[in-house]
Design a protein around this motif. Structure first.
Motif, PDB file in Angstrom:
ATOM      1  N   TRP A   1       0.845  -1.192   0.000  1.00 11.45           N
ATOM      2  CA  TRP A   1       0.000   0.000   0.000  1.00 11.45           C
ATOM      3  C   TRP A   1       0.881   1.243   0.000  1.00 11.45           C
TER       4      TRP A   1
ATOM      5  N   GLN B   1      -7.102  -0.103   3.612  1.00  6.73           N
ATOM      6  CA  GLN B   1      -7.888   0.605   2.599  1.00  6.73           C
ATOM      7  C   GLN B   1      -8.591   1.832   3.170  1.00  6.73           C
TER       8      GLN B   1
ATOM      9  N   THR C   1      -5.262   4.468   2.577  1.00  8.37           N
ATOM     10  CA  THR C   1      -4.782   4.753   1.230  1.00  8.37           C
ATOM     11  C   THR C   1      -5.483   3.842   0.229  1.00  8.37           C
ATOM     12  N   LYS C   2      -5.551   4.289  -1.006  1.00  5.17           N
ATOM     13  CA  LYS C   2      -6.277   3.537  -2.037  1.00  5.17           C
ATOM     14  C   LYS C   2      -5.350   2.991  -3.119  1.00  5.17           C
TER      15      LYS C   2
ATOM     16  N   GLY D   1     -13.212   1.302  -3.915  1.00  4.90           N
ATOM     17  CA  GLY D   1     -12.429   2.413  -4.464  1.00  4.90           C
ATOM     18  C   GLY D   1     -10.935   2.225  -4.469  1.00  4.90           C
ATOM     19  N   VAL D   2     -10.465   1.051  -4.063  1.00  3.40           N
ATOM     20  CA  VAL D   2      -9.021   0.804  -4.085  1.00  3.40           C
ATOM     21  C   VAL D   2      -8.557   0.670  -5.533  1.00  3.40           C
ATOM     22  N   LYS D   3      -7.470   1.347  -5.855  1.00  2.00           N
ATOM     23  CA  LYS D   3      -6.897   1.297  -7.197  1.00  2.00           C
ATOM     24  C   LYS D   3      -5.822   0.216  -7.234  1.00  2.00           C
TER      25      LYS D   3
END
Length: 360
Positions: A160, A227, A230-231, A295-297
């Motif tokens: 992450w 999560q 940070t995404k 929304g996690v990239k």
């Protein structure tokens, strides 16, 4: 004489002397409780489960002759103090990732995970049908331990990050949590590497003490809640293509058990090894989809970063090349990996590519 030489001379020499004077081993009689200290916070997804599963197996197989009292990190000793607790006799056994103890000997890293190393299947091949278990034992004997693999997280995620990684230069000055030889490699890339127990990582990331972290994979990472902070999530990492977990028993304690009880520990560890790997693999896919939906990239490192990972990893291996035992383990590990990988690539990898194509 350095510490490792002293330990090797005293521990192995003492064992040989004892063997020559005792006509037969003396085993402890009756029911007993063994204290297992762990590097895991209580309930920490997967890793603590593997410790509990090992303990439950031992009790069941011995029909209650041995009960294992599992202690989470901090309940008796700290997460990274379990090695010393068991070698000193303060506790009977530990469950941990052995790469936490590379300062004791860098060879311990091979029994968890090393940069550009083995997958879980390859690690099991080496351990059970190559020289891996014997080398684990040879290393453990120096420190008065009897060790077995007792869990595996499978391939770990790259981690992450607070922002996307565009090139190797993004690691310069980056405050990042990564244990073992992978962490040392990031150090060669200019990162400020932190080695924190799993239970402390969320707070460090949330407070800004860390710019990023690796932990395990989607299921365990989701449980940890990263999560929420940070995404940006990199799902492939170089540092732990598999992460073995170990149970290590104080060698005097182990040798005081009956052969059947000793076998119970070995078999219990082996079962936990397979059970835990399946636990992670069974949960990771669904967890990854939930992270994406939240929304996690999901990202992959660019090739330039992978190349930098590779160059830094070779620097790490060169750093320890003069240690004879490290060099011996490394050479055997690499030879086994090469022997396994060809068939796996030509069969399983090729099949899965075609299966995914056909089934869509």
């Amino acid at each position: 004489m350095d510490r490792r030489s002293f330990l090797k001379t005293s521990a192995l020499g003492g064992s040989a002397a004892a063997a020559s004077t005792l006509a037969a081993p003396v085993y402890a009689q009756g029911k007993r409780t063994l204290t297992m200290v762990t590097s895991w916070g209580r309930g920490l997804a997967g890793v603590f489960d593997a410790a509990v599963k090992t303990a439950e197996n031992i009790t069941a197989i011995t029909d209650g002759q041995i009960t294992v009292d599992v202690k989470a990190a901090g309940e008796l000793v700290g997460a990274f103090e379990v090695f010393d607790a068991v070698t000193s006799g303060q506790a009977d056994m530990y469950h941990a990732a052995d790469y936490y103890f590379v300062n004791q000997h860098p060879g311990f890293a091979f029994f968890t995970g090393v940069p550009f190393g083995m997958t879980a299947t390859e690690l099991n091949n080496w351990y059970y049908h190559g020289n891996g278990m014997a080398m684990h034992d040879k290393l453990g004997e120096i420190f008065g331990l009897k060790s077995f693999l007792a869990g595996n997280t499978g391939t770990q995620a790259g981690g992450w990050f607070r922002k996307e990684v565009t090139g190797p230069e993004d690691f310069n000055g980056l405050k990042f949590r990564m244990p073992g030889l992978g962490g040392k490699a990031l150090g060669y890339m200019g990162a400020s590497v932190q080695n924190l127990p799993g239970a402390e990582v969320y707070q460090a990331l949330a407070s800004g003490a860390l710019d990023g972290t690796e932990w395990i994979g989607p299921w365990a990472d989701e449980k940890a809640g990263f999560q929420e902070i940070t995404k940006f999530y990199y799902t492939a990492g170089f540092h732990e293509p598999a992460a073995g977990l170990s149970v290590a028993t104080n060698r005097e304690v182990f040798e005081g058990l009956t052969p059947a009880q000793q076998a119970a520990i070995e078999v219990s560890a082996g079962h936990a090894n397979v059970w835990n790997l399946s636990q992670y693999l069974n949960n990771n896919g669904a967890a990854l989809e939930r992270l994406k939906a939240g929304g996690v990239k999901v990202l992959e490192f660019p090739d330039s970063v992978w190349d930098a990972f590779g160059a830094a990893s070779e620097q790490v291996y060169a750093e320890f090349a003069d240690d004879e035992l490290f060099a011996e383990i490394f050479a055997d590990y690499r030879a086994s990996m090469a022997a396994s990988s060809g068939w796996i690539t030509d069969s399983i990898s090729a099949y899965r590519t075609q299966r995914d194509r056909v089934l869509g």
